[in-house]
Design a protein around this motif. Sequence first.
Motif, PDB file in Angstrom:
ATOM      1  N   GLU A   1      30.307  73.428  -7.405  1.00 36.74           N
ATOM      2  CA  GLU A   1      31.073  72.794  -6.341  1.00 36.74           C
ATOM      3  C   GLU A   1      30.170  72.631  -5.136  1.00 36.74           C
ATOM      4  N   GLY A   2      30.295  71.478  -4.461  1.00 32.82           N
ATOM      5  CA  GLY A   2      29.436  71.303  -3.301  1.00 32.82           C
ATOM      6  C   GLY A   2      29.731  70.056  -2.503  1.00 32.82           C
ATOM      7  N   THR A   3      28.913  69.840  -1.502  1.00 31.89           N
ATOM      8  CA  THR A   3      29.015  68.670  -0.647  1.00 31.89           C
ATOM      9  C   THR A   3      28.040  67.607  -1.158  1.00 31.89           C
ATOM     10  N   VAL A   4      28.327  66.353  -0.826  1.00 30.05           N
ATOM     11  CA  VAL A   4      27.576  65.237  -1.406  1.00 30.05           C
ATOM     12  C   VAL A   4      26.959  64.378  -0.300  1.00 30.05           C
ATOM     13  N   THR A   5      25.695  64.043  -0.488  1.00 33.56           N
ATOM     14  CA  THR A   5      24.999  63.145   0.426  1.00 33.56           C
ATOM     15  C   THR A   5      24.225  62.114  -0.382  1.00 33.56           C
TER      16      THR A   5
ATOM     17  N   MET B   1      27.120  65.648 -17.541  1.00 36.15           N
ATOM     18  CA  MET B   1      27.981  66.522 -16.737  1.00 36.15           C
ATOM     19  C   MET B   1      29.231  65.754 -16.323  1.00 36.15           C
ATOM     20  N   VAL B   2      30.336  66.462 -16.271  1.00 32.98           N
ATOM     21  CA  VAL B   2      31.586  65.874 -15.797  1.00 32.98           C
ATOM     22  C   VAL B   2      31.591  65.952 -14.275  1.00 32.98           C
ATOM     23  N   LEU B   3      31.739  64.803 -13.635  1.00 36.06           N
ATOM     24  CA  LEU B   3      31.780  64.720 -12.174  1.00 36.06           C
ATOM     25  C   LEU B   3      33.224  64.495 -11.743  1.00 36.06           C
ATOM     26  N   ALA B   4      33.766  65.405 -10.957  1.00 36.95           N
ATOM     27  CA  ALA B   4      35.123  65.278 -10.432  1.00 36.95           C
ATOM     28  C   ALA B   4      35.068  64.974  -8.946  1.00 36.95           C
ATOM     29  N   THR B   5      35.839  63.967  -8.537  1.00 40.68           N
ATOM     30  CA  THR B   5      35.921  63.574  -7.140  1.00 40.68           C
ATOM     31  C   THR B   5      37.389  63.439  -6.761  1.00 40.68           C
ATOM     32  N   ALA B   6      37.641  63.225  -5.485  1.00 41.49           N
ATOM     33  CA  ALA B   6      38.997  62.962  -5.006  1.00 41.49           C
ATOM     34  C   ALA B   6      38.919  61.989  -3.839  1.00 41.49           C
TER      35      ALA B   6
ATOM     36  N   PRO C   1      33.334  63.470   0.871  1.00 42.02           N
ATOM     37  CA  PRO C   1      32.029  63.816   0.296  1.00 42.02           C
ATOM     38  C   PRO C   1      31.934  65.232  -0.264  1.00 42.02           C
ATOM     39  N   ARG C   2      32.823  65.519  -1.191  1.00 41.36           N
ATOM     40  CA  ARG C   2      32.812  66.800  -1.910  1.00 41.36           C
ATOM     41  C   ARG C   2      33.018  66.511  -3.390  1.00 41.36           C
ATOM     42  N   ALA C   3      32.411  67.322  -4.237  1.00 42.30           N
ATOM     43  CA  ALA C   3      32.510  67.064  -5.670  1.00 42.30           C
ATOM     44  C   ALA C   3      32.377  68.358  -6.453  1.00 42.30           C
ATOM     45  N   SER C   4      32.785  68.267  -7.717  1.00 45.68           N
ATOM     46  CA  SER C   4      32.592  69.363  -8.663  1.00 45.68           C
ATOM     47  C   SER C   4      31.893  68.806  -9.890  1.00 45.68           C
ATOM     48  N   LEU C   5      30.977  69.584 -10.454  1.00 47.64           N
ATOM     49  CA  LEU C   5      30.263  69.216 -11.671  1.00 47.64           C
ATOM     50  C   LEU C   5      30.564  70.243 -12.750  1.00 47.64           C
ATOM     51  N   LEU C   6      30.599  69.798 -13.998  1.00 52.18           N
ATOM     52  CA  LEU C   6      30.785  70.715 -15.118  1.00 52.18           C
ATOM     53  C   LEU C   6      29.840  70.327 -16.244  1.00 52.18           C
TER      54      LEU C   6
ATOM     55  N   ASN D   1      26.621  53.147  -8.755  1.00 50.93           N
ATOM     56  CA  ASN D   1      26.997  52.050  -7.870  1.00 50.93           C
ATOM     57  C   ASN D   1      27.863  52.643  -6.761  1.00 50.93           C
ATOM     58  N   TYR D   2      27.451  52.476  -5.509  1.00 51.23           N
ATOM     59  CA  TYR D   2      28.199  53.067  -4.393  1.00 51.23           C
ATOM     60  C   TYR D   2      29.588  52.434  -4.224  1.00 51.23           C
ATOM     61  N   GLU D   3      29.798  51.252  -4.824  1.00 49.81           N
ATOM     62  CA  GLU D   3      31.094  50.583  -4.715  1.00 49.81           C
ATOM     63  C   GLU D   3      32.026  50.921  -5.874  1.00 49.81           C
ATOM     64  N   SER D   4      31.579  51.777  -6.803  1.00 47.40           N
ATOM     65  CA  SER D   4      32.427  52.225  -7.911  1.00 47.40           C
ATOM     66  C   SER D   4      33.508  53.167  -7.386  1.00 47.40           C
ATOM     67  N   ARG D   5      34.423  53.546  -8.260  1.00 45.91           N
ATOM     68  CA  ARG D   5      35.480  54.456  -7.813  1.00 45.91           C
ATOM     69  C   ARG D   5      34.899  55.777  -7.324  1.00 45.91           C
ATOM     70  N   LYS D   6      33.949  56.328  -8.062  1.00 50.90           N
ATOM     71  CA  LYS D   6      33.360  57.594  -7.612  1.00 50.90           C
ATOM     72  C   LYS D   6      32.603  57.416  -6.313  1.00 50.90           C
ATOM     73  N   GLY D   7      31.921  56.258  -6.174  1.00 51.87           N
ATOM     74  CA  GLY D   7      31.222  55.993  -4.932  1.00 51.87           C
ATOM     75  C   GLY D   7      32.158  55.893  -3.744  1.00 51.87           C
ATOM     76  N   ARG D   8      33.301  55.218  -3.943  1.00 51.40           N
ATOM     77  CA  ARG D   8      34.282  55.100  -2.862  1.00 51.40           C
ATOM     78  C   ARG D   8      34.906  56.454  -2.546  1.00 51.40           C
ATOM     79  N   ASP D   9      35.229  57.221  -3.589  1.00 52.84           N
ATOM     80  CA  ASP D   9      35.774  58.569  -3.368  1.00 52.84           C
ATOM     81  C   ASP D   9      34.831  59.398  -2.500  1.00 52.84           C
ATOM     82  N   LEU D  10      33.549  59.365  -2.852  1.00 52.45           N
ATOM     83  CA  LEU D  10      32.589  60.231  -2.170  1.00 52.45           C
ATOM     84  C   LEU D  10      32.261  59.738  -0.772  1.00 52.45           C
ATOM     85  N   ALA D  11      32.446  58.442  -0.520  1.00 52.19           N
ATOM     86  CA  ALA D  11      32.301  57.941   0.843  1.00 52.19           C
ATOM     87  C   ALA D  11      33.442  58.440   1.722  1.00 52.19           C
ATOM     88  N   GLU D  12      34.653  58.535   1.134  1.00 52.00           N
ATOM     89  CA  GLU D  12      35.823  58.989   1.880  1.00 52.00           C
ATOM     90  C   GLU D  12      35.886  60.504   1.976  1.00 52.00           C
TER      91      GLU D  12
END
Length: 217
Positions: A115-119, A53-58, A97-102, A84-95
């Motif tokens: 589309e949803g919230t991330v924990t 799945m394609v994971l989109a973050t911001a 916590p919303r994402a989209s999957l495809l 890895n929580y220190e990866s770019r996606k991990g840092r994005d989601l810490a800042e």
Amino acid sequence: MEDTPRPPVLAGLRRTYEGEPLLEADVAPDPIAQFTVWFEEAMAANLTEPNAMVLATASAGGRPSARTVLLKGYDERGFVFYTNYESRKGRDLAENPRASLLFPWHPIRRQVRVEGTVTRLSHEESAEYFTSRPYGSRIGAWASRQSAVVRSREELDARYQELAARWPDDPPVPDFWGGLRVTPVEVEFWQGQLDRMHDRLRYRRTGAEWTLERLAP
């Protein structure tokens, strides 16, 4: 002055979509049940990695980023992947916590968008999955500071060998690694149809219930 070159027209890539109609009367009352139907059909069609799945973050500042990850589980609580929580996606989601999957199931002319919230998952849930992974993948999780710049492949390989020598049998769970769950607020099912008149059905969370809507293609 020379004319500005125009981008090529990719006429040779045009294709016709035709699938079974996706009708409101035929789908499950909630998106997780409907996803299960489609996911099982994607597996039955022998698609290559139907759980890709394609994971989109911001970031907090709105800078978008997307990458392909693997779905490792789902239920009524949402869709789970590990990173890895220190990866770019991990840092994005810490800042943010919303994402989209495809899920791009092109061979069967279907897509699912979430589309949803991330924990984060609990440490116990992450540890259970980590210990089920092959030994090499567990060492790799330690060896790779995901998304960080490395000087060479040799540096990365040396780090792997160093950690394999430290833990020849059973590496512990890294504190910077674990699972994330996307809890959906919207799930859209897309079925390709002739003349670009595709079927799009969207489940939208309204309180404790789901509202089913048809979207124009």
